[in-house]
Design a protein around this motif. Structure first.
Motif, PDB file in Angstrom:
ATOM      1  N   THR A 243      35.961 -87.651  64.049  1.00 39.51           N
ATOM      2  CA  THR A 243      36.652 -87.778  65.329  1.00 39.51           C
ATOM      3  C   THR A 243      38.155 -87.558  65.156  1.00 39.51           C
ATOM      4  N   THR A 244      38.846 -87.424  66.271  1.00 39.59           N
ATOM      5  CA  THR A 244      40.296 -87.230  66.234  1.00 39.59           C
ATOM      6  C   THR A 244      41.067 -88.545  66.184  1.00 39.59           C
ATOM      7  N   GLY A 245      40.363 -89.657  66.108  1.00 40.83           N
ATOM      8  CA  GLY A 245      41.006 -90.963  66.038  1.00 40.83           C
ATOM      9  C   GLY A 245      39.991 -92.067  66.165  1.00 40.83           C
ATOM     10  N   THR A 246      40.462 -93.269  66.379  1.00 34.07           N
ATOM     11  CA  THR A 246      39.588 -94.441  66.375  1.00 34.07           C
ATOM     12  C   THR A 246      39.292 -95.012  67.759  1.00 34.07           C
TER      13      THR A 246
ATOM     14  N   LYS B 121      26.513 -95.564  58.588  1.00 33.13           N
ATOM     15  CA  LYS B 121      27.500 -96.545  58.146  1.00 33.13           C
ATOM     16  C   LYS B 121      28.468 -96.784  59.302  1.00 33.13           C
ATOM     17  N   ASN B 122      28.491 -97.993  59.796  1.00 35.01           N
ATOM     18  CA  ASN B 122      29.311 -98.391  60.951  1.00 35.01           C
ATOM     19  C   ASN B 122      28.905 -97.686  62.239  1.00 35.01           C
ATOM     20  N   PHE B 123      27.693 -97.170  62.316  1.00 39.71           N
ATOM     21  CA  PHE B 123      27.253 -96.438  63.499  1.00 39.71           C
ATOM     22  C   PHE B 123      27.349 -97.291  64.759  1.00 39.71           C
ATOM     23  N   ALA B 124      26.841 -98.518  64.694  1.00 42.11           N
ATOM     24  CA  ALA B 124      26.808 -99.375  65.890  1.00 42.11           C
ATOM     25  C   ALA B 124      28.206 -99.718  66.392  1.00 42.11           C
ATOM     26  N   ALA B 125      29.154 -99.897  65.478  1.00 44.87           N
ATOM     27  CA  ALA B 125      30.495-100.329  65.861  1.00 44.87           C
ATOM     28  C   ALA B 125      31.454 -99.177  66.131  1.00 44.87           C
ATOM     29  N   PHE B 126      31.127 -97.984  65.664  1.00 50.46           N
ATOM     30  CA  PHE B 126      32.075 -96.878  65.805  1.00 50.46           C
ATOM     31  C   PHE B 126      31.436 -95.666  66.490  1.00 50.46           C
ATOM     32  N   ASP B 127      30.528 -95.011  65.817  1.00 52.86           N
ATOM     33  CA  ASP B 127      29.979 -93.741  66.310  1.00 52.86           C
ATOM     34  C   ASP B 127      29.327 -93.874  67.684  1.00 52.86           C
TER      35      ASP B 127
END
Length: 190
Positions: A10-13, A112-118
């Motif tokens: 992604t281009t950021g968070t 990895k971190n799918f639920a919280a990020f992706d």
């Protein structure tokens, strides 16, 4: 059991402001011992009219922007509104079916971190829920590699690879490579 390992660049968070620029997915069937190189794979560089983001993300993903500017022919591209339909077509071509009476495909996701990020980024993607639904259960390999007595947070993908005994613990930040690393980490437990 089938699951789909998904990773994004992604281009950021901030999923409300920043964009998906690369999407990678690998289908795994835990009942088959398919060679990792033969697993069904899907990867797209996602084009946008303009890019909004954070300097660290642009730097981390410089290879993606280079491919956008000077395509080598090695990557497949799509516009953001096309991604969900293309991913759904990939799933349908690899044994998935739409839910009965519905037009979407439901998947068990891993990452990895799918639920919280992706997942937050995917929910903001045009047409995503028209084509794809993610099960509420999500597989994160960090749960296998956490040290509950010493860790203050879930281990990173790099640390998971180290604890799994991988020779190369480098995280490439290539969506497909990182999705494959998740499959490799999970495979050590089935």
């Amino acid at each position: 059991m089938h699951y789909v390992s998904i990773d994004l660049e992604t281009t950021g968070t901030n999923p409300a402001r920043h964009q998906i620029i690369e999407f990678g997915a690998i289908i795994e069937n835990t009942n088959k011992n398919t060679d990792l190189q033969n697993l069904p794979r899907f990867k797209r560089i996602v084009k946008h009219p303009e890019y909004t983001g954070q300097a660290f993300a642009f730097n981390l993903n410089a290879r993606i922007f280079q491919e956008l500017v000077q395509p080598t022919g090695a990557a497949q591209f799509c516009e953001a509104p096309e991604l969900a339909q293309q991913f759904k077509d990939f799933l349908l071509n690899n044994g998935y079916e739409t839910d009965e009476g519905k037009d979407y495909v439901r998947i068990l996701a891993a990452g990895k971190n799918f639920a919280a990020f992706d997942l937050a980024f995917l929910k903001n993607l045009p047409n995503w829920r028209d084509h794809i639904r993610i099960s509420q259960q999500i597989l994160d390999p960090a749960m296998y590699y956490i040290n509950f007595k010493e860790d203050q947070k879930l281990p990173s993908l790099e640390e998971c690879k180290r604890r799994a005994g991988f020779e190369d613990v480098t995280v490439s930040h290539d969506a497909l490579d990182d999705a494959l690393d998740v499959v490799r980490l999970l495979r050590q437990h089935y």
